[in-house]
Scaffold this motif. Sequence first.
Motif, mmCIF file in Angstrom:
data_model
loop_
_atom_site.group_PDB
_atom_site.id
_atom_site.type_symbol
_atom_site.label_atom_id
_atom_site.label_comp_id
_atom_site.label_asym_id
_atom_site.label_seq_id
_atom_site.Cartn_x
_atom_site.Cartn_y
_atom_site.Cartn_z
ATOM 1 N N ASP A 64 -13.604 81.480 58.777
ATOM 2 C CA ASP A 64 -13.438 82.929 58.614
ATOM 3 C C ASP A 64 -13.824 83.378 57.215
ATOM 4 O O ASP A 64 -14.449 84.427 57.035
ATOM 5 C CB ASP A 64 -11.992 83.328 58.910
ATOM 6 N N GLU A 93 -0.403 82.053 62.490
ATOM 7 C CA GLU A 93 -1.859 81.911 62.517
ATOM 8 C C GLU A 93 -2.337 81.276 63.824
ATOM 9 O O GLU A 93 -3.426 81.583 64.312
ATOM 10 C CB GLU A 93 -2.345 81.059 61.333
ATOM 11 N N THR A 123 -5.769 75.481 61.946
ATOM 12 C CA THR A 123 -5.871 76.839 61.411
ATOM 13 C C THR A 123 -6.511 76.842 60.027
ATOM 14 O O THR A 123 -7.186 77.803 59.652
ATOM 15 C CB THR A 123 -4.493 77.524 61.349
ATOM 16 N N GLY A 142 -9.714 78.907 59.276
ATOM 17 C CA GLY A 142 -9.611 79.846 58.169
ATOM 18 C C GLY A 142 -10.787 79.717 57.210
ATOM 19 O O GLY A 142 -11.278 80.713 56.681
#
Length: 387
Positions: A172, A118, A165, A169
Motif C-alpha cells: 500500500d 488491519e 498485514t 501495508g
Amino acid sequence: MIKTLNINPGLKSSPIGLLPLDWVVKTVGEAYEICNNLRLPISEEERNKIKGEYPYYGPTKIQDYINEYRLEGTYALIGEDGDHFLKWKELPMALLVKGRFNVNNHAHIILGKENLTEWFFYFFNHRELTPHLTRQGAGRYKLSKGSLSKILCALPPLPEQKEITHVLGLMDSAIKANNQLIALKELQKKWLMQNLLTGKKRLNGFGGSIEYHKLNLYIKEVSERNKDTKFTRVLSVTNSRGFINQDEQFDRFIASDDASNYKIVKRGQYAYNPSRVNVGSLDLLRNFDEGILSPMYVVFEADKLKINTDFLYYQLKSSWFTRHIPMFVQGSVRDSLSFDGLCGMKFFIPHLQEQVAIAEVLQSADKEIQLLKDKTERLREQKKGLM
C-alpha cells in the motif's frame, strides 16, 4: 473413472474454503467489536458551523472536516448502505482509518479485539457482500449490523496476521508513493500546458511576438456520411477515455438501425460532442483507422501544412480552451459549441517548428505519467496476488 480430490495435508476444509490447519473461522461479531455507538450523525448545515481539522468520514471517503472528534486510534470502516456495494471489484469495501476522526451513520465502525483491525480491512477490502445485503427502496442496498456480525471471516494466528498485514501495508505504501508521484507529474504537465500553449514561456531556440489566431485558418469541418453503410464500428467520444467503441460506454449498441446518416471519422481527425465539449468530450482519433459517429457530433481535421495535429490536440485539451468555451456557445436549452463557434476561438499558434517542439514536450510528459500509472497497476496486481 472418478478422481478424488486430494487435499493438501497442510490444509483443512472450512465453511469458506480450504484454510491452513492453524487458521480459524469466526463471525465478524465474534472476532471484532462493532462500535456504532461512536458514530456522529450530523447534517452538512451543522458541519458548516463547526469546520475544523478532524476528518468526518462516510462509508467510502472523507465527507468533511470539523472541530471535534469522537474516535482516536486505528479503526476499520465498512458501509452500512449505498450502491457502492455493487462495485466491489473496483471500489474498496472497507477503509482503514488512523488518528482522530469522526464517522457518519452510513458506515459501521470496526475495532479488533483479539484480532488486528488491519486484518478486517484487508480481508473485506474487495470482497463481495451482496449476499448479505437487503434492499431499501428502489435501488439502495443496506448491510445491517446484524447481517455484518454474522459474516464469516478467516483468521490466522495473531503473529501471522501481523506478518501478512505488514507485507500488504508495504505494498500500500508503494502504491501511495507512486500515486503521489503521478499527481506531481500531472501538476508539472498542467504547468507546462498553461505556459507553453499560451506563449508565457518559450522553449530554447524560440521567441518572437505572441500572436493569437482564429482556428478557422487552420481547420475545416468534415461531414462525410456513411451512405453505403460501409463502416460498422460505432464510436463515442467520452471525457475520460476519448474515442471508444460505443458498446464499451453503454454495454450495448444504441446506434440507429439505419447508420447511413452517421458521420465517418478517420485516423488523424477530431470529433466532439457540441453539448459536452465543456467537460472534455473531444478527442483526436488515434486508436482506430476509422469509425462512425452519431450525426450530433462535429468532425473536423487540421491543415497539416499550417498546424501540428498533436499541438492542436493539446490546445483543445487545455484549461484555456475550457475557460473560453462559454463565450462561444449557443442554445437556449443546453449550451452547444458549434463548429462556427470553435472556428471563432483564438489560440496562441506559433510557427510550425515551435508547435512540434511543444507537442513533443507534452507527449514526453504524457508518456512519463502513463509509465507511472502502469507501475501502479502492476503493484495493485501484485498486491491482489498476495492477498
